[in-house]
Design an enzyme around this catalytic site. Structure first.
Site, mmCIF file in Angstrom:
data_model
loop_
_atom_site.group_PDB
_atom_site.id
_atom_site.type_symbol
_atom_site.label_atom_id
_atom_site.label_comp_id
_atom_site.label_asym_id
_atom_site.label_seq_id
_atom_site.Cartn_x
_atom_site.Cartn_y
_atom_site.Cartn_z
ATOM 1 N N CYS A 1 17.186 14.647 15.134
ATOM 2 C CA CYS A 1 16.771 15.036 13.791
ATOM 3 C C CYS A 1 15.255 15.223 13.823
ATOM 4 O O CYS A 1 14.524 14.286 14.173
ATOM 5 C CB CYS A 1 17.153 13.915 12.825
ATOM 6 S SG CYS A 1 16.545 14.142 11.152
ATOM 7 N N GLU B 1 26.803 20.431 5.933
ATOM 8 C CA GLU B 1 27.583 19.218 5.643
ATOM 9 C C GLU B 1 28.921 19.566 4.986
ATOM 10 O O GLU B 1 29.919 18.888 5.190
ATOM 11 C CB GLU B 1 26.784 18.262 4.752
ATOM 12 C CG GLU B 1 25.585 17.617 5.441
ATOM 13 C CD GLU B 1 25.955 16.758 6.655
ATOM 14 O OE1 GLU B 1 26.843 15.895 6.525
ATOM 15 O OE2 GLU B 1 25.369 16.983 7.724
ATOM 16 N N HIS C 1 20.370 20.840 11.884
ATOM 17 C CA HIS C 1 21.508 21.418 11.174
ATOM 18 C C HIS C 1 21.542 22.946 11.345
ATOM 19 O O HIS C 1 22.614 23.553 11.308
ATOM 20 C CB HIS C 1 21.425 21.115 9.672
ATOM 21 C CG HIS C 1 21.898 19.746 9.277
ATOM 22 N ND1 HIS C 1 21.146 18.613 9.477
ATOM 23 C CD2 HIS C 1 23.066 19.341 8.690
ATOM 24 C CE1 HIS C 1 21.818 17.560 9.015
ATOM 25 N NE2 HIS C 1 22.983 17.979 8.532
ATOM 26 N N ASP D 1 21.409 11.226 13.294
ATOM 27 C CA ASP D 1 20.850 12.269 12.425
ATOM 28 C C ASP D 1 21.198 11.872 10.998
ATOM 29 O O ASP D 1 22.013 10.967 10.777
ATOM 30 C CB ASP D 1 21.483 13.631 12.787
ATOM 31 C CG ASP D 1 20.998 14.764 11.881
ATOM 32 O OD1 ASP D 1 19.796 14.805 11.567
ATOM 33 O OD2 ASP D 1 21.827 15.610 11.469
ATOM 34 N N SER D 2 20.613 12.588 10.043
ATOM 35 C CA SER D 2 20.965 12.344 8.642
ATOM 36 C C SER D 2 22.408 12.751 8.355
ATOM 37 O O SER D 2 22.953 12.389 7.318
ATOM 38 C CB SER D 2 20.047 13.154 7.733
ATOM 39 O OG SER D 2 20.256 14.542 7.968
ATOM 40 N N CYS E 1 15.206 22.290 12.580
ATOM 41 C CA CYS E 1 16.074 21.269 11.978
ATOM 42 C C CYS E 1 17.399 21.383 12.698
ATOM 43 O O CYS E 1 17.898 22.498 12.916
ATOM 44 C CB CYS E 1 16.258 21.528 10.483
ATOM 45 S SG CYS E 1 17.593 20.559 9.719
HETATM 46 N N1 DGL Z 1 18.942 17.475 10.730
HETATM 47 C C1 DGL Z 1 17.705 17.035 10.246
HETATM 48 C C2 DGL Z 1 16.498 17.603 10.897
HETATM 49 O O1 DGL Z 1 16.571 17.985 12.052
HETATM 50 C C3 DGL Z 1 17.578 16.507 8.855
HETATM 51 C C4 DGL Z 1 17.968 17.392 7.747
HETATM 52 C C5 DGL Z 1 17.892 16.649 6.439
HETATM 53 O O2 DGL Z 1 18.554 15.634 6.317
HETATM 54 O O3 DGL Z 1 17.159 17.097 5.563
HETATM 55 O O4 DGL Z 1 15.448 17.684 10.349
#
Ligand code: DGL
Length: 254
Positions: A69, A148, A182, A6-7, A180
């Site tokens: 992600c 984060e 996160h 993931d990011s 997302c």
């Molecule tokens: N967790 C990510 C997603 O599911 C990326 C969030 C990001 O880096 O903007 O889209």
């Protein structure tokens, strides 16, 4: 071995569900936090990151890769499947279908990044259901940064979440899709602001079941019954956020 990326720490919301259905596997998790967030980057940039991380995970011995992600899935899954044809990739997509089937008000809300909302996969899925339900969308502005930073609750988090969530609730959404990875870490705040009448959908449990099916079909399940789960955590930037989230999952705080 299961490779997950993931990011940042968001994909750990997927890992949290995967380890429930695959408790004995070996994992390597890559947080690309030196390049986070992905949400506002170009698809090409995210694709390049996905390619580089895939090579890294394969080098570690991964035999299946979870793109934990939504943004990276939208930008890169087709290219990665074409470039690494021997590797199964499991991606994420906003769970519009269960939301559309379950809504009573006929309005569903989707919270995701800008990259996900303009991806062709999402637009196709959206198009399939848009005749029968009204789909309202919002980018979770600042959500990734909060997660984060480990700010999963409190007045600041509530204010940031409310800004993006409120328009969906005002439009009459009785179902909110977390598009997302996160965002599930903010589910406590989201649930509190939305109230008990609103259903919040995290696709991670169904992605975990799908991964287990794929691994079973390909004979990739670790068969040594005595083996214990283990995980290697790798970050392209500061390792602290990933370690903190991992600790919180183990302590069942999230
Ligand atoms: N967790 C990510 C997603 O599911 C990326 C969030 C990001 O880096 O903007 O889209």
């Amino acid at each position: 071995m299961i490779g997950i990326f993931d990011s940042g720490t968001g994909g750990m919301s997927v890992y949290r569900e995967i380890r429930k259905v695959l408790p004995r596997e070996r994992y390597v998790y890559f947080s690309d936090n030196a390049h986070c967030p992905y949400g506002d980057k170009t698809a090409e940039y995210v694709r390049d990151r996905g390619r580089e991380i895939t090579r890294f995970l394969l080098g570690k011995g991964a035999d299946v890769i979870v793109i934990a992600c939504n943004t990276a899935t939208a930008a890169a899954v087709s290219a990665l499947r074409a470039e690494f044809p021997d590797t199964p990739f499991i991606g994420m997509e906003p769970a519009v279908k269960p939301a559309a089937l379950g809504t009573k008000t006929g309005v569903i809300g989707v919270l995701a990044t800008a990259g996900t909302l303009k991806g062709s996969k999402y637009l196709t899925t959206r198009g399939k259901y848009a005749d029968n339900v009204r789909i309202v969308e919002a980018v979770g502005r600042g959500f990734v940064e909060l997660v984060e930073a480990g700010k999963l609750d409190g007045p600041e988090t509530e204010a940031v979440v409310d800004r993006s969530l409120r328009p969906l609730l005002d439009a009459g959404a009785d179902t909110v899709v977390l598009g997302c990875t996160h965002y599930p870490f903010l589910a406590g705040v989201i649930g509190r602001l939305a109230g008990p009448e609103v259903r919040v959908i995290d696709p991670a449990p169904s992605v975990a079941r799908h991964l287990a099916d794929v691994m079973t079909q390909r004979n990739l399940i670790r068969c040594d019954a005595a083996s214990e789960r283990d995980i290697e955590l790798v970050s392209s930037g500061d390792p602290a956020p990933l370690e903190r989230i991992y600790r919180m999952i183990n302590e069942e705080k999230i």
